[in-house]
Write an enzyme that holds these catalytic residues in place. Structure first.
Site, PDB file in Angstrom:
ATOM      1  N   SER A  37       0.826  -1.195   0.000  1.00  0.00           N
ATOM      2  CA  SER A  37       0.000   0.000   0.000  1.00  0.00           C
ATOM      3  C   SER A  37       0.871   1.261   0.000  1.00  0.00           C
ATOM      4  O   SER A  37       1.716   1.431  -0.864  1.00  0.00           O
ATOM      5  CB  SER A  37      -0.958  -0.053   1.192  1.00  0.00           C
ATOM      6  OG  SER A  37      -1.982   0.893   1.069  1.00  0.00           O
TER       7      SER A  37
ATOM      8  N   HIS B 172      -7.515  -5.456  -0.280  1.00  0.00           N
ATOM      9  CA  HIS B 172      -6.311  -4.636  -0.346  1.00  0.00           C
ATOM     10  C   HIS B 172      -5.130  -5.233   0.409  1.00  0.00           C
ATOM     11  O   HIS B 172      -4.055  -4.648   0.414  1.00  0.00           O
ATOM     12  CB  HIS B 172      -6.627  -3.232   0.207  1.00  0.00           C
ATOM     13  CG  HIS B 172      -5.552  -2.230  -0.017  1.00  0.00           C
ATOM     14  ND1 HIS B 172      -5.073  -1.912  -1.290  1.00  0.00           N
ATOM     15  CD2 HIS B 172      -4.842  -1.457   0.860  1.00  0.00           C
ATOM     16  CE1 HIS B 172      -4.124  -0.991  -1.179  1.00  0.00           C
ATOM     17  NE2 HIS B 172      -3.958  -0.708   0.120  1.00  0.00           N
TER      18      HIS B 172
ATOM     19  N   ASP C 235      -9.938  -4.480  -5.778  1.00  0.00           N
ATOM     20  CA  ASP C 235      -9.354  -3.732  -4.663  1.00  0.00           C
ATOM     21  C   ASP C 235     -10.001  -2.359  -4.622  1.00  0.00           C
ATOM     22  O   ASP C 235      -9.797  -1.535  -5.518  1.00  0.00           O
ATOM     23  CB  ASP C 235      -7.844  -3.614  -4.862  1.00  0.00           C
ATOM     24  CG  ASP C 235      -7.133  -2.926  -3.702  1.00  0.00           C
ATOM     25  OD1 ASP C 235      -7.808  -2.318  -2.863  1.00  0.00           O
ATOM     26  OD2 ASP C 235      -5.886  -2.989  -3.663  1.00  0.00           O
TER      27      ASP C 235
END
Length: 263
Positions: free
Chosen positions: A95, A245, A217
């Protein structure tokens, strides 16, 4: 002030001449890599750490000015790398840490030889000719919700971010992780995460990169993954069957298999 390894709760395991550094995403800590990192300990020296403000890091080291941009977190990564004398290492970022890794690689040429970017997004906000997935108003609403009710935000958003509603234990783990984070630091890191724009930094990445894109996602959709893939000069992308995610938790074997094709 604590030393670098204490500040970031650094743990080194495994064997091998090449190191592999794992960096966690917003609201998480190094524990999120517990299903992935051990698979590489036989051939790599694995490096796990917590961003300042997360997990077992030293909260006394948090400086709101330093960490008002992702550059402060990238500087920490470089300091850890220098402390461990890393050369040509593999950086694995989940991320927001994907962009932290991109910045760190630019700051310390030669420290990282490859980057694995899991669910990356260089910019979450839609722009002309670019779809980040959120309007400015949606991002501001999200941040105001977090500002006003950290626990409520965590309880509501973590399961959405995790996805995989048929496996509620995953959403609960992420909820618990969010709730453990210091509320004031979480608010600041969220604003930095969701308002940063690192699109131009991608063009300057001088090492090969692998994008691991989940098939569904809500935080970093395929359009974003496609943008990262075509903007980094030397990049390839693998679209995982995994959804949500956090494939490092929901589909670790698939993440491991994809990484092995690259490292």
């Amino acid at each position: 002030m604590p030393g670098i390894t204490e500040r970031n709760n650094v743990h080194v395991r495994g064997t091998g001449e090449t190191a592999m550094m794992f960096a966690h995403g917003f609201g998480c800590d190094q524990n999120m890599w517990r299903f992935v990192a051990p698979a590489f300990e036989e051939k790599f020296r694995t490096v796990l750490f917590d961003h300042v403000g997360a997990g077992g890091s030293d909260l006394r080291a948090y400086d709101k000015n330093k960490y008002s941009s992702l550059a402060g977190y990238a500087d920490d990564v470089v300091e850890i790398g220098r402390e461990l004398d890393l050369t040509d290492a593999v950086f694995v970022g989940h991320s927001v840490s994907s962009m932290i890794g991109v910045l760190a690689a630019e700051r310390a040429p030669g420290m990282f030889g490859k980057l694995v970017l899991v669910g990356p997004s260089p910019c979450y906000i839609d722009d002309e000719g670019y779809r980040g997935g959120f309007t400015p108003e949606q991002i501001e609403e999200l941040l105001q919700f977090l500002d006003s009710n950290h626990m409520g935000w965590s309880t509501q958003m973590a399961p959405v971010i995790m996805g995989n509603p048929d496996r509620p234990e995953l959403g609960q783990e992420l909820t618990n992780s969010f709730c453990r984070t210091d509320p004031e630091i979480a608010k600041a890191f969220a604003r930095v995460t969701f308002t940063s724009d690192n699109r131009s930094d991608l063009t300057r990445l001088a090492v090969p990169a692998l994008v691991l894109q989940c098939s569904d996602d809500i935080i970093a959709g395929k359009e974003v993954g496609d943008f990262v893939n075509r903007t980094i000069p030397d990049c390839r992308m693998i679209v995982l069957n995994a959804t949500g995610h956090c494939p490092n938790l929901s589909a670790p074997e698939e993440v491991i298999s994809a990484m092995r094709t690259f490292v």
